[in-house]
Design an enzyme around this catalytic site. Structure first.
Site, PDB file in Angstrom:
ATOM      1  N   HIS A  47       0.866  -1.191   0.000  1.00 22.75           N
ATOM      2  CA  HIS A  47       0.000   0.000   0.000  1.00 22.75           C
ATOM      3  C   HIS A  47       0.896   1.232   0.000  1.00 22.75           C
ATOM      4  O   HIS A  47       1.852   1.321   0.774  1.00 22.75           O
ATOM      5  CB  HIS A  47      -0.914  -0.003   1.230  1.00 22.75           C
ATOM      6  CG  HIS A  47      -1.943   1.079   1.201  1.00 22.75           C
ATOM      7  ND1 HIS A  47      -1.649   2.404   1.498  1.00 22.75           N
ATOM      8  CD2 HIS A  47      -3.261   1.050   0.904  1.00 22.75           C
ATOM      9  CE1 HIS A  47      -2.740   3.124   1.393  1.00 22.75           C
ATOM     10  NE2 HIS A  47      -3.735   2.333   1.038  1.00 22.75           N
ATOM     11  N   ARG A  49       0.731   4.099   1.175  1.00 23.73           N
ATOM     12  CA  ARG A  49       0.862   4.864   2.413  1.00 23.73           C
ATOM     13  C   ARG A  49       1.384   4.025   3.582  1.00 23.73           C
ATOM     14  O   ARG A  49       1.618   4.559   4.656  1.00 23.73           O
ATOM     15  CB  ARG A  49      -0.480   5.510   2.762  1.00 23.73           C
ATOM     16  CG  ARG A  49      -0.822   6.646   1.792  1.00 23.73           C
ATOM     17  CD  ARG A  49      -2.079   7.420   2.133  1.00 23.73           C
ATOM     18  NE  ARG A  49      -2.220   7.700   3.540  1.00 23.73           N
ATOM     19  CZ  ARG A  49      -3.318   7.448   4.255  1.00 23.73           C
ATOM     20  NH1 ARG A  49      -4.369   6.888   3.700  1.00 23.73           N
ATOM     21  NH2 ARG A  49      -3.373   7.762   5.531  1.00 23.73           N
ATOM     22  N   ASN A  50       1.537   2.709   3.374  1.00 25.93           N
ATOM     23  CA  ASN A  50       2.072   1.878   4.449  1.00 25.93           C
ATOM     24  C   ASN A  50       3.533   2.274   4.689  1.00 25.93           C
ATOM     25  O   ASN A  50       4.298   2.448   3.746  1.00 25.93           O
ATOM     26  CB  ASN A  50       1.975   0.396   4.095  1.00 25.93           C
ATOM     27  CG  ASN A  50       2.298  -0.481   5.277  1.00 25.93           C
ATOM     28  OD1 ASN A  50       3.441  -0.546   5.713  1.00 25.93           O
ATOM     29  ND2 ASN A  50       1.291  -1.152   5.801  1.00 25.93           N
ATOM     30  N   GLN A  51       3.901   2.408   5.945  1.00 31.76           N
ATOM     31  CA  GLN A  51       5.225   2.926   6.302  1.00 31.76           C
ATOM     32  C   GLN A  51       6.282   1.845   6.528  1.00 31.76           C
ATOM     33  O   GLN A  51       7.432   2.178   6.825  1.00 31.76           O
ATOM     34  CB  GLN A  51       5.104   3.782   7.565  1.00 31.76           C
ATOM     35  CG  GLN A  51       4.204   4.977   7.395  1.00 31.76           C
ATOM     36  CD  GLN A  51       3.954   5.706   8.708  1.00 31.76           C
ATOM     37  OE1 GLN A  51       3.901   5.108   9.787  1.00 31.76           O
ATOM     38  NE2 GLN A  51       3.788   7.012   8.622  1.00 31.76           N
ATOM     39  N   PHE A  52       5.933   0.577   6.376  1.00 28.50           N
ATOM     40  CA  PHE A  52       6.861  -0.502   6.715  1.00 28.50           C
ATOM     41  C   PHE A  52       8.234  -0.339   6.059  1.00 28.50           C
ATOM     42  O   PHE A  52       9.257  -0.310   6.736  1.00 28.50           O
ATOM     43  CB  PHE A  52       6.256  -1.867   6.348  1.00 28.50           C
ATOM     44  CG  PHE A  52       7.138  -3.019   6.716  1.00 28.50           C
ATOM     45  CD1 PHE A  52       7.196  -3.474   8.026  1.00 28.50           C
ATOM     46  CD2 PHE A  52       7.919  -3.651   5.759  1.00 28.50           C
ATOM     47  CE1 PHE A  52       8.010  -4.539   8.379  1.00 28.50           C
ATOM     48  CE2 PHE A  52       8.732  -4.718   6.103  1.00 28.50           C
ATOM     49  CZ  PHE A  52       8.782  -5.166   7.408  1.00 28.50           C
TER      50      PHE A  52
END
Length: 170
Positions: A47, A49-52
């Site tokens: 995704h 916007r996922n910050q992983f």
């Protein structure tokens, strides 16, 4: 880019990715289940916007511009990546929408990879599933704040600090 899956109705899904684990992996990072975007992009934490991956890049200084760089980052730091859920039904990417959950056999993976000494969970759902199913397993384990854009209670810098500490980079 593949079209997004129709999430208006419940769909039964099988986990689409193999675990990313190497012979010398020491820390296994476990999420719950790939998002709709991860399915569409054929990789973990896809995704936009996922910050992983941004968090891992921030604590290591390594680029994460493509799948190969992400795998290299994991391999270089002896980190592995997988998810708790083998299959489930869901309406969207939120952990709260998962039902009919079947979990992956984490103890079997740990037997095949005895170098893994710690499990880190990227969300409460993953941690709860492990504790409910394998809570008596003697491996060290801990919680990481969710990198999901849905978890906005903690800022990016605070997440980076906690990930660095738990991943031995702090």
């Amino acid at each position: 880019m593949a079209a997004k899956a129709d999430t208006s109705t419940m769909e039964r899904l099988e986990h689409p990715f193999e675990p990313i684990v190497f012979p010398d992996t020491e820390i296994l990072i476990l999420g719950s289940f790939p998002s709709v975007d991860s399915f569409a992009n054929a990789f973990y934490y896809a995704h936009r916007r996922n910050q992983f991956w941004l968090i891992l890049s921030a604590i290591t200084g390594y680029p994460v511009n493509n799948k190969d760089q992400k795998i290299w980052l994991l391999k270089t730091h002896r980190w592995g990546l997988w998810d708790m859920v083998a299959s489930c039904s869901r309406r969207n990417s939120l952990d709260s929408s998962l039902s009919g959950i079947e979990v992956n056999d984490i103890p079997a993976l740990l037997r095949r990879h005895p170098s893994i000494r710690t499990l880190l969970f990227t969300g409460r759902k993953a941690q709860q599933l492990f504790e409910r199913r394998f809570g008596d397993h003697p491996i060290e384990r801990d919680y990481l704040p969710s990198p999901s854009p849905a978890y906005a209670a903690m800022g990016f810098e605070e997440k980076v600090k906690i990930y660095a500490e738990k991943l031995g980079r702090g």
